[in-house]
Write a protein that holds these residues in place. Structure first.
Motif, mmCIF file in Angstrom:
data_model
loop_
_atom_site.group_PDB
_atom_site.id
_atom_site.type_symbol
_atom_site.label_atom_id
_atom_site.label_comp_id
_atom_site.label_asym_id
_atom_site.label_seq_id
_atom_site.Cartn_x
_atom_site.Cartn_y
_atom_site.Cartn_z
ATOM 1 N N GLY A 21 0.831 -1.205 0.000
ATOM 2 C CA GLY A 21 0.000 0.000 0.000
ATOM 3 C C GLY A 21 0.865 1.255 0.000
ATOM 4 O O GLY A 21 2.079 1.206 0.251
ATOM 5 N N ALA A 22 0.210 2.388 -0.290
ATOM 6 C CA ALA A 22 0.954 3.637 -0.506
ATOM 7 C C ALA A 22 1.708 4.110 0.745
ATOM 8 O O ALA A 22 2.795 4.683 0.631
ATOM 9 C CB ALA A 22 -0.006 4.728 -0.975
ATOM 10 N N MET A 23 1.151 3.873 1.931
ATOM 11 C CA MET A 23 1.861 4.322 3.148
ATOM 12 C C MET A 23 3.216 3.640 3.261
ATOM 13 O O MET A 23 4.231 4.279 3.515
ATOM 14 C CB MET A 23 1.044 3.992 4.409
ATOM 15 N N ARG A 24 3.208 2.323 3.076
ATOM 16 C CA ARG A 24 4.478 1.584 3.211
ATOM 17 C C ARG A 24 5.385 1.802 2.000
ATOM 18 O O ARG A 24 6.588 1.964 2.150
ATOM 19 C CB ARG A 24 4.203 0.072 3.322
ATOM 20 N N ASP A 25 4.782 1.798 0.817
ATOM 21 C CA ASP A 25 5.585 1.784 -0.406
ATOM 22 C C ASP A 25 6.191 3.152 -0.714
ATOM 23 O O ASP A 25 7.270 3.227 -1.296
ATOM 24 C CB ASP A 25 4.685 1.336 -1.576
ATOM 25 N N MET A 26 5.500 4.221 -0.329
ATOM 26 C CA MET A 26 5.954 5.559 -0.734
ATOM 27 C C MET A 26 6.148 6.536 0.431
ATOM 28 O O MET A 26 7.115 7.284 0.462
ATOM 29 C CB MET A 26 4.928 6.188 -1.698
ATOM 30 N N VAL A 27 5.181 6.566 1.361
ATOM 31 C CA VAL A 27 5.212 7.642 2.366
ATOM 32 C C VAL A 27 6.338 7.420 3.379
ATOM 33 O O VAL A 27 7.112 8.335 3.675
ATOM 34 C CB VAL A 27 3.848 7.768 3.090
#
Ligand code: NAP
Length: 482
Positions: free
Chosen positions: A229-235
């Motif tokens: 998910g975006a939190m883990r992968d990017m943020v």
């Protein structure tokens, strides 16, 4: 303007996972470009390693094809000489085959670097075998790809495993965002000029926006992404690093630990994010474009492909200035930028109303690197004193002329930094752990909730709710444009 290239010391670089996607698309073509730029010594060697069997010659032909596909220009007269510096050893990270052969091949009297371009589950095995077989010594370096853990506990475990065999000064945790020219320029602009730093605080900055928008979906790597998910992968990594460089105090010196100490202080000063300050989205089918559930091949997935959040930094400099961050897949355009919106002048002597008067500094990372500073000027002509906003544009490709286009890309620069032994643009273990310590409660709260992600159309600017996150503070996101 000529881009200066300083050759690095002689080295042996072993790329584990040399037949994989990252090595083919970025690492090997990047090394070729450094070779063309004259930065790679003629004696330096690149040793590919993976489980599959290849002769040196087969490997060289595969790399030749990768260079033609991804290097953005090939010098036919020089490619064979570069390929001649390549070797290949078949090695299983979890087995015994190939390690003795690698030991014989590798030279003792040059810089030895080992790039772990394999699944993170193999990092520990590689570190252990490199040290058990005596292939790495106390001066060798390892380069570790993302993701570095999926939460605080796994990141700590991975740090502990690597620390059994390597010291922190030998470990290079890569975040390619830090290798971008503009990201380093952010530090140059802030700390090498008198203009900005006096204004770089809550008294003069209204808010900061950090956007990383991608047009690609998760098709092809849905299995991995759906678990992330975006939190883990990017943020937790890329956006956090951009936030740190924007918000940190001036380090006492441009030195790896001085810079990383200041970044760490920013992460530690982050307030927990309230549920009302975060919006999660999932793209849905639009036109011919499939939706996330189809791409991820998981009809029940709640994994976010988009996240927007309002972040507060609890320190003197930033009290009262929010940082808004957003990132998403299948967005309208591919763009990464940091927007610093200054406060409006306290009093206007001009009669215009409704004109946006706040200066903005836009730091553009993607697709083209550069910076814009918007300033108010008088509209030209005899029509009286009307104001307009114009950008003072500094595009690196334009400013540095034809050489600008030849700027090394992030991976090239970072690999050369590894050979030089400069860790400034790499994440330190405690930084990564602190970032997970901040992100974990946000991720856990979401995983435990029953809420569904907000839908947004593939090819749009993200969910409506994310607009409201800004509107309720009387602010607006900068439009996502190609
Ligand atoms: P990939 O395409 O799946 O390649 C994996 C490589 O590892 C192959 O060369 C594979 O070759 C080798 N390998 C697998 N098992 C092995 C073993 N037991 N021993 C030795 N070698 C083994 O993966 P990738 O996309 O290149 O990603 C590599 C790393 O970079 C991952 O950590 C990924 O998260 C990270 N990363 C990738 C990207 C990207 O754009 N691809 C971006 C950011 C980060 P054999 O099967 O022949 O062994």
């Amino acid at each position: 303007m000529v881009v200066r290239t300083i050759p690095v010391e002689d080295f042996d670089l072993v790329i584990f996972g040399a037949t994989g996607d990252l090595a083919r698309r970025k690492i090997l073509p990047g090394l070729y470009r450094r070779y063309l730029a004259g930065q790679m010594p003629a004696e330096a060697r690149i040793i590919g390693a993976a489980r599959s069997e290849h002769s040196d010659q087969d490997f060289r032909e595969e790399v030749r094809a990768a260079i033609y596909e991804f290097a953005n220009g090939v010098d036919k007269d020089q490619i064979d000489a570069f390929l001649g510096q390549l070797h290949y050893v078949a090695i299983d990270a979890k087995g015994t085959g190939g390690w003795e052969q690698l030991k014989k091949l590798i030279r003792k009297d040059v810089v030895r670097a080992f790039y772990f371009s394999v699944a993170p589950s193999l990092f520990g095995d590689l570190a252990k075998r490199l040290s058990d077989y005596g292939i790495a010594d106390t001066e060798s370096r390892i380069v570790v790809e993302k993701p570095f853990g999926r939460d605080l506990e796994s990141a700590r475990a991975l740090n502990a495993t690597l620390a059994q065999h390597f010291e922190e000064r030998q470990i290079y945790r890569i975040d390619h965002y830090l290798g971008k020219e503009t990201v380093q320029n952010l530090m140059a602009v802030r700390f090498a000029n008198i203009l900005f730093e006096p204004l770089w605080n809550a008294q003069f900055i209204d808010h900061v926006q950090i956007t990383v928008a991608e047009t690609v979906g998760v098709g092809g790597r849905g299995g991995y992404y759906d678990n992330s998910g975006a939190m883990r992968d990017m943020v937790q990594n890329h956006l956090m690093q951009l936030l740190c460089l924007t918000a940190m105090e001036p380090p006492y010196h441009f030195d790896p630990d001085a810079v990383r100490d200041e970044k760490l202080k920013v992460i530690r000063a982050l307030e927990p994010v309230a549920e009302g300050d975060i919006v999660r989205g999932q793209y849905q089918a639009s036109g011919d474009a499939p939706g996330y559930l189809e791409d991820a091949e998981n009809p029940d997935s709640r994994t976010e492909s988009y996240v927007a959040l309002k972040v507060r930094i609890s320190n003197w400099r930033w009290q009262g200035t929010p940082f808004y961050m957003r990132t998403g897949k299948k967005m309208r355009a591919r763009t990464s930028e940091i927007v610093i919106t200054f406060k409006e002048p306290p009093h206007s002597i001009f009669d215009e109303s409704g004109t946006q008067r706040a200066n903005q500094l836009v730091i553009k990372l993607q697709p083209d690197e550069g910076m814009d500073l918007t300033v108010m000027i008088k509209e030209p002509g005899p029509g009286g004193m009307r104001l307009m906003q114009v950008p003072l544009d500094m595009s690196f490709a334009d400013t540095f002329g034809p050489d600008g286009a030849e700027m090394p890309d992030a991976y090239e620069r970072l690999i050369m930094d590894v050979i030089r032994g400069n860790q400034t643009l790499f994440m330190r273990g405690d930084e990564v752990e602190a970032a997970w310590a901040w992100a974990d409660p946000i991720i856990e709260a979401w995983e435990q909730s029953k809420a569904q992600p907000e839908p947004y159309d593939a090819g749009s600017s993200g969910p409506e709710e994310a607009l409201r996150l800004m509107h309720r503070d009387n602010r607006r996101w900068k439009e996502i444009r190609a």
